[in-house]
Every structure is written in C-alpha cells, then in structure tokens.
Design a protein around this motif. Structure first.
Motif, PDB file in Angstrom:
ATOM      1  N   PHE A 192       8.093  58.295  68.214  1.00  0.00           N
ATOM      2  CA  PHE A 192       7.596  57.231  69.084  1.00  0.00           C
ATOM      3  C   PHE A 192       7.701  55.875  68.387  1.00  0.00           C
ATOM      4  O   PHE A 192       7.467  55.760  67.177  1.00  0.00           O
ATOM      5  CB  PHE A 192       6.135  57.500  69.471  1.00  0.00           C
ATOM      6  CG  PHE A 192       5.939  58.774  70.232  1.00  0.00           C
ATOM      7  CD1 PHE A 192       6.585  58.973  71.445  1.00  0.00           C
ATOM      8  CD2 PHE A 192       5.117  59.780  69.736  1.00  0.00           C
ATOM      9  CE1 PHE A 192       6.417  60.158  72.158  1.00  0.00           C
ATOM     10  CE2 PHE A 192       4.941  60.970  70.436  1.00  0.00           C
ATOM     11  CZ  PHE A 192       5.594  61.156  71.647  1.00  0.00           C
ATOM     12  N   GLY A 245       6.010  52.176  68.546  1.00  0.00           N
ATOM     13  CA  GLY A 245       4.991  51.270  69.075  1.00  0.00           C
ATOM     14  C   GLY A 245       5.565  49.864  69.029  1.00  0.00           C
ATOM     15  O   GLY A 245       6.521  49.533  69.728  1.00  0.00           O
ATOM     16  N   GLY A 246       5.012  49.030  68.152  1.00  0.00           N
ATOM     17  CA  GLY A 246       5.563  47.682  67.987  1.00  0.00           C
ATOM     18  C   GLY A 246       6.728  47.654  67.010  1.00  0.00           C
ATOM     19  O   GLY A 246       7.483  46.684  66.961  1.00  0.00           O
ATOM     20  N   GLY A 247       6.849  48.694  66.182  1.00  0.00           N
ATOM     21  CA  GLY A 247       7.945  48.761  65.212  1.00  0.00           C
ATOM     22  C   GLY A 247       7.713  47.954  63.947  1.00  0.00           C
ATOM     23  O   GLY A 247       8.597  47.850  63.102  1.00  0.00           O
ATOM     24  N   SER A 248       6.523  47.369  63.789  1.00  0.00           N
ATOM     25  CA  SER A 248       6.297  46.489  62.625  1.00  0.00           C
ATOM     26  C   SER A 248       6.267  47.273  61.312  1.00  0.00           C
ATOM     27  O   SER A 248       6.537  46.723  60.253  1.00  0.00           O
ATOM     28  CB  SER A 248       5.007  45.682  62.800  1.00  0.00           C
ATOM     29  OG  SER A 248       3.897  46.542  62.878  1.00  0.00           O
ATOM     30  N   LEU A 282       7.781  50.714  61.393  1.00  0.00           N
ATOM     31  CA  LEU A 282       9.009  51.529  61.469  1.00  0.00           C
ATOM     32  C   LEU A 282      10.232  50.755  60.986  1.00  0.00           C
ATOM     33  O   LEU A 282      11.096  51.303  60.303  1.00  0.00           O
ATOM     34  CB  LEU A 282       9.229  51.987  62.914  1.00  0.00           C
ATOM     35  CG  LEU A 282       8.557  53.303  63.314  1.00  0.00           C
ATOM     36  CD1 LEU A 282       8.651  53.518  64.825  1.00  0.00           C
ATOM     37  CD2 LEU A 282       9.161  54.488  62.577  1.00  0.00           C
ATOM     38  N   THR A 307       0.822  47.358  67.280  1.00  0.00           N
ATOM     39  CA  THR A 307      -0.054  47.924  68.313  1.00  0.00           C
ATOM     40  C   THR A 307      -1.252  48.650  67.693  1.00  0.00           C
ATOM     41  O   THR A 307      -1.209  49.091  66.526  1.00  0.00           O
ATOM     42  CB  THR A 307       0.714  48.921  69.197  1.00  0.00           C
ATOM     43  OG1 THR A 307       1.125  50.048  68.399  1.00  0.00           O
ATOM     44  CG2 THR A 307       1.932  48.274  69.839  1.00  0.00           C
ATOM     45  N   ALA A 309      -5.895  51.103  54.725  1.00  0.00           N
ATOM     46  CA  ALA A 309      -6.307  49.768  55.167  1.00  0.00           C
ATOM     47  C   ALA A 309      -5.897  49.522  56.613  1.00  0.00           C
ATOM     48  O   ALA A 309      -5.487  48.409  56.975  1.00  0.00           O
ATOM     49  CB  ALA A 309      -5.700  48.708  54.249  1.00  0.00           C
ATOM     50  N   LEU A 311      -0.703  59.338  71.024  1.00  0.00           N
ATOM     51  CA  LEU A 311      -1.987  58.654  71.237  1.00  0.00           C
ATOM     52  C   LEU A 311      -1.818  57.753  72.450  1.00  0.00           C
ATOM     53  O   LEU A 311      -1.013  56.814  72.435  1.00  0.00           O
ATOM     54  CB  LEU A 311      -2.362  57.842  69.998  1.00  0.00           C
ATOM     55  CG  LEU A 311      -3.661  57.033  70.100  1.00  0.00           C
ATOM     56  CD1 LEU A 311      -4.860  57.941  70.351  1.00  0.00           C
ATOM     57  CD2 LEU A 311      -3.886  56.201  68.837  1.00  0.00           C
TER      58      LEU A 311
HETATM   59  C1  LIG Z   1       2.997  41.433  56.897  1.00  0.00           C
HETATM   60  C2  LIG Z   1       2.487  42.793  57.259  1.00  0.00           C
HETATM   61  C3  LIG Z   1       1.186  43.132  56.934  1.00  0.00           C
HETATM   62  C4  LIG Z   1       0.697  44.403  57.245  1.00  0.00           C
HETATM   63  N1  LIG Z   1      -0.598  44.695  56.915  1.00  0.00           N
HETATM   64  C5  LIG Z   1      -1.097  45.899  57.237  1.00  0.00           C
HETATM   65  C6  LIG Z   1      -2.459  46.212  56.947  1.00  0.00           C
HETATM   66  O1  LIG Z   1      -3.202  45.418  56.362  1.00  0.00           O
HETATM   67  N2  LIG Z   1      -2.921  47.420  57.310  1.00  0.00           N
HETATM   68  C7  LIG Z   1      -2.140  48.327  57.966  1.00  0.00           C
HETATM   69  O2  LIG Z   1      -2.615  49.411  58.304  1.00  0.00           O
HETATM   70  N3  LIG Z   1      -0.845  48.056  58.235  1.00  0.00           N
HETATM   71  C8  LIG Z   1      -0.308  46.876  57.906  1.00  0.00           C
HETATM   72  N4  LIG Z   1       1.001  46.612  58.194  1.00  0.00           N
HETATM   73  C9  LIG Z   1       1.849  47.701  58.744  1.00  0.00           C
HETATM   74  C10 LIG Z   1       1.997  47.692  60.291  1.00  0.00           C
HETATM   75  O3  LIG Z   1       2.446  46.437  60.726  1.00  0.00           O
HETATM   76  C11 LIG Z   1       0.694  47.993  61.029  1.00  0.00           C
HETATM   77  O4  LIG Z   1       0.140  49.197  60.588  1.00  0.00           O
HETATM   78  C12 LIG Z   1       0.888  48.065  62.561  1.00  0.00           C
HETATM   79  O5  LIG Z   1      -0.345  48.089  63.211  1.00  0.00           O
HETATM   80  C13 LIG Z   1       1.692  49.269  62.994  1.00  0.00           C
HETATM   81  O6  LIG Z   1       1.760  49.240  64.401  1.00  0.00           O
HETATM   82  P1  LIG Z   1       3.150  49.311  65.180  1.00  0.00           P
HETATM   83  O7  LIG Z   1       2.826  49.345  66.620  1.00  0.00           O
HETATM   84  O8  LIG Z   1       4.079  48.246  64.742  1.00  0.00           O
HETATM   85  O9  LIG Z   1       3.642  50.745  64.688  1.00  0.00           O
HETATM   86  P2  LIG Z   1       5.124  51.324  64.566  1.00  0.00           P
HETATM   87  O10 LIG Z   1       5.812  50.718  63.396  1.00  0.00           O
HETATM   88  O11 LIG Z   1       5.808  51.228  65.892  1.00  0.00           O
HETATM   89  O12 LIG Z   1       4.766  52.875  64.315  1.00  0.00           O
HETATM   90  C14 LIG Z   1       4.030  53.292  63.201  1.00  0.00           C
HETATM   91  C15 LIG Z   1       3.954  54.826  63.217  1.00  0.00           C
HETATM   92  O13 LIG Z   1       3.104  55.267  64.264  1.00  0.00           O
HETATM   93  C16 LIG Z   1       3.806  56.107  65.184  1.00  0.00           C
HETATM   94  N5  LIG Z   1       3.296  55.748  66.511  1.00  0.00           N
HETATM   95  C17 LIG Z   1       3.250  54.500  67.050  1.00  0.00           C
HETATM   96  N6  LIG Z   1       2.562  54.526  68.203  1.00  0.00           N
HETATM   97  C18 LIG Z   1       2.195  55.822  68.425  1.00  0.00           C
HETATM   98  C19 LIG Z   1       1.450  56.480  69.456  1.00  0.00           C
HETATM   99  N7  LIG Z   1       0.922  55.808  70.504  1.00  0.00           N
HETATM  100  N8  LIG Z   1       1.252  57.811  69.354  1.00  0.00           N
HETATM  101  C20 LIG Z   1       1.747  58.513  68.299  1.00  0.00           C
HETATM  102  N9  LIG Z   1       2.434  57.936  67.283  1.00  0.00           N
HETATM  103  C21 LIG Z   1       2.654  56.591  67.347  1.00  0.00           C
HETATM  104  C22 LIG Z   1       5.282  55.801  64.976  1.00  0.00           C
HETATM  105  O14 LIG Z   1       6.113  56.898  65.318  1.00  0.00           O
HETATM  106  C23 LIG Z   1       5.300  55.500  63.484  1.00  0.00           C
HETATM  107  O15 LIG Z   1       5.325  56.697  62.749  1.00  0.00           O
HETATM  108  C24 LIG Z   1       1.530  45.359  57.888  1.00  0.00           C
HETATM  109  C25 LIG Z   1       2.836  45.007  58.221  1.00  0.00           C
HETATM  110  C26 LIG Z   1       3.325  43.743  57.908  1.00  0.00           C
HETATM  111  C27 LIG Z   1       4.745  43.409  58.277  1.00  0.00           C
END
Ligand SMILES: Cc1cc2nc3c(=O)[nH]c(=O)nc-3n(C[C@H](O)[C@H](O)[C@H](O)COP(=O)(O)OP(=O)(O)OC[C@H]3O[C@@H](n4cnc5c(N)ncnc54)[C@H](O)[C@@H]3O)c2cc1C
Length: 282
Positions: A26, A28-31, A33, A106, A117, A163
C-alpha cells in the motif's frame, strides 16, 4: 527518490481492488516509501485514489481516515468541550518535516510504519483510539492502536491488511491533556513523548512513546502521587536505544516529563474545581 523496482502503480476506486498481488504494497503519502530503496517491491496500491473523507465526526467518535494528511489533521476545528483538541496539532508538530511532508504524510502511513517516534501512534494511543482494519477476505477487525504497534517498524497487521481509519472516542476528546516532548537537539527526532490525560471520571492515563519501542500507557483511577507515577514509568521495560537517545536518558526524561504533565493536569483540575465552587449559590 525514484523506486526503480516498481513496475505498476494501481489507483483503486473500490474495496475489492485492494487485494495485494505478490510484490505489491500500500502507498499512503509515500513520504517514507520514496525515501529509501524498496528492493522487494514491484507494485504500489495508491490509497489516496479511494477518496475517503479525511475527518468525520459523529456523536460518539472522531473518525480519522488513514489517508488524512498531517496538514488536514492539524486544521481540524475545535468543537465545544473538546479539551484534547490542542493535542491534534501538538502531535503533528512532533514530525519535523516541511509543509511538503505535512501535505503528503498520512496518519495511516505514520502508524503502519511504526517508528518509535511516530507522532500519530502517540496521539492515537494516548486518546485510546481504535484502529479499524480491513482484512483481505472482505471483513473488518478492530484493535486498540496501543496494541497495533508492537515493536520498532513492526505492527500486528497481517500481510494484506489495511488500516482504514482510527476512531477516537468523543469522550476522550473531552479529556484534559498535557503534552511534553524532548529531543537531544532543537530539530532532532523525539527522544521521548509523554501525553497525560485526565478524564471526566477522574481516570488519569500517561502514555509514553518515542522513548520506547512501542507505545506504553500507565493508568490510575485518579491523579496519582508523584512517586506512584514515577514508579510506574520506571517499570516500563522497552526503552529504545539509538543515536537519538540512550535508554537510561529516555527513562529519566519520561519520568520527568510525566511529572510535569501530572502537575499541569492537577493544577487545571484544582482551578476548575475552585471555579465550580465559587459559582455554587449555596
Ligand atoms: C523530513 C522528514 C521527517 C520525518 N520525521 C518523522 C518522524 O519524526 N516520525 C516518524 O514516524 N516518521 C517521520 N518521517 C517518516 C514519514 O514521513 C512519516 O512516518 C509519514 O507519516 C509516513 O506516512 P506516509 O503516508 O508518507 O507513508 P508511506 O511512505 O506511504 O507508507 C509507510 C508504510 O506504511 C504502509 N502503509 C501506508 N498506509 C497504510 C495503510 N492505510 N494500511 C496499511 N499500511 C499502510 C506502506 O505500505 C509503508 O510500508 C519523516 C520523513 C521526512 C521526509
């Protein structure tokens, strides 16, 4: 970064399209991934195409879609009696990313990534949120978020489970909360995060995350004495160890911050009680 192993990105519109093929996961926002190589991945299933409303409020729950972004969550308006409302934004600010990260990251991605964290794990655990999980057979199961994140980058989700949302009881949104976070440097990753809560029935709960490999909550029937709270925090057995903080420092800081939260909530409840008595016409 480019993920040069990816051969397909699917954009589902309906639930039946969410079954993962081998090599898919999956998106989500990819931040996260797109922040490092994903060598085992050949396909992504983009959850944002499902068009889920980010926030829904009914009489009993505040429902936050897994695809709700940090920006959308931080902008949720307060409703009457929502004493816990500041916590939504406070937890978003624990992720020290630019507006670009806030606009894409997300709530679901943060919880499912399960970093210690993870501020959405902190928020959801502290407010007794329930994770609504869609299972690959078309069913649904529910779990406290507190039990969903079980270790560093490990959740209780089975392969293919999604989720869908987290549900925060409105009753918890009415609780008084106190939030503390500490990091080794001004813009550093959270060393520990302590969120304490005082419910209308007097229940006191302190949730520690960031400093631990999984969120841990200690609960009391009423605001505890300082020594009882410190003893409960010291008994936590899963302090995290990495370059953002040693376990003994994280433990000591968690005891200190929990005490600050306790004093803040106690002062608030004493002031509220004094105000009630001064309004008493007898
Ligand atoms: C500058 C910077 C600072 C950051 N600081 C932090 C921090 O302080 N703490 C922290 O925790 N992270 C941090 N991150 C990492 C990340 O950006 C965050 O954890 C963010 O919230 C991940 O969300 P996303 O939607 O981008 O997830 P994605 O990158 O899209 O996915 C993350 C993982 O979750 C899985 N996934 C996504 N959505 C679902 C769903 N609904 N159901 C099942 N699986 C799912 C995906 O398959 C993948 O394995 C940081 C990133 C950057 C670039």
């Amino acid at each position: 970064m480019d993920l040069n192993t990816i051969r397909s990105v699917r954009q589902p519109r309906e639930r039946h399209e969410l079954t993962l093929a081998p090599g898919e996961d999956f998106l989500g926002g990819g931040s996260w991934l797109f922040s490092e190589p994903q060598l085992g991945l050949t396909g992504l299933v983009d959850l944002t195409s499902l068009g889920w409303p980010p926030i829904e409020v009914d009489d009993d729950v505040l429902r936050i879609a897994a695809t709700c972004t940090f920006t959308e969550l931080a902008a949720v308006e307060a409703r009457a009696g929502w004493r816990a409302h500041p916590l939504l934004r406070q937890c978003c600010t624990a992720l020290l990313g630019s507006f670009k990260v806030w606009n894409t990251a997300t709530v679901g991605g943060n919880i499912c990534l399960a970093l210690p964290a993870g501020p959405m794990t902190s928020l959801a655990s502290a407010l007794d949120a329930t994770a609504v999980i869609w299972t690959p057979d078309g069913g649904e199961r529910r779990s406290p978020v507190l039990d969903l994140v079980v270790d560093v980058q490990t959740t209780s989700l089975e392969r293919g489970e999604l989720l869908r949302s987290i549900e925060i009881p409105i009753e918890r949104m009415r609780s008084a909360t106190a939030y503390r976070k500490i990091a080794l440097s001004a813009l550093g990753r959270s060393g520990t995060v302590v969120i304490a809560r005082l419910d209308a029935d007097g229940t006191f709960a302190a949730t520690v995350s960031g400093g631990t490999t999984r969120p841990v909550q200690v609960r009391f029937d009423a605001v505890p004495e300082a020594s009882a709270l410190a003893a409960a925090i010291e008994q936590i057995d899963c302090w995290y160890d990495d370059l953002h903080g040693a376990p003994d420092w994280r433990r000591a800081m968690s005891v200190l911050l929990a005490e600050e939260c306790r004093v803040e909530l106690l002062a608030g409840s004493t002031a509220a009680s004094a105000a009630t008595h001064s309004e008493d016409p007898r």
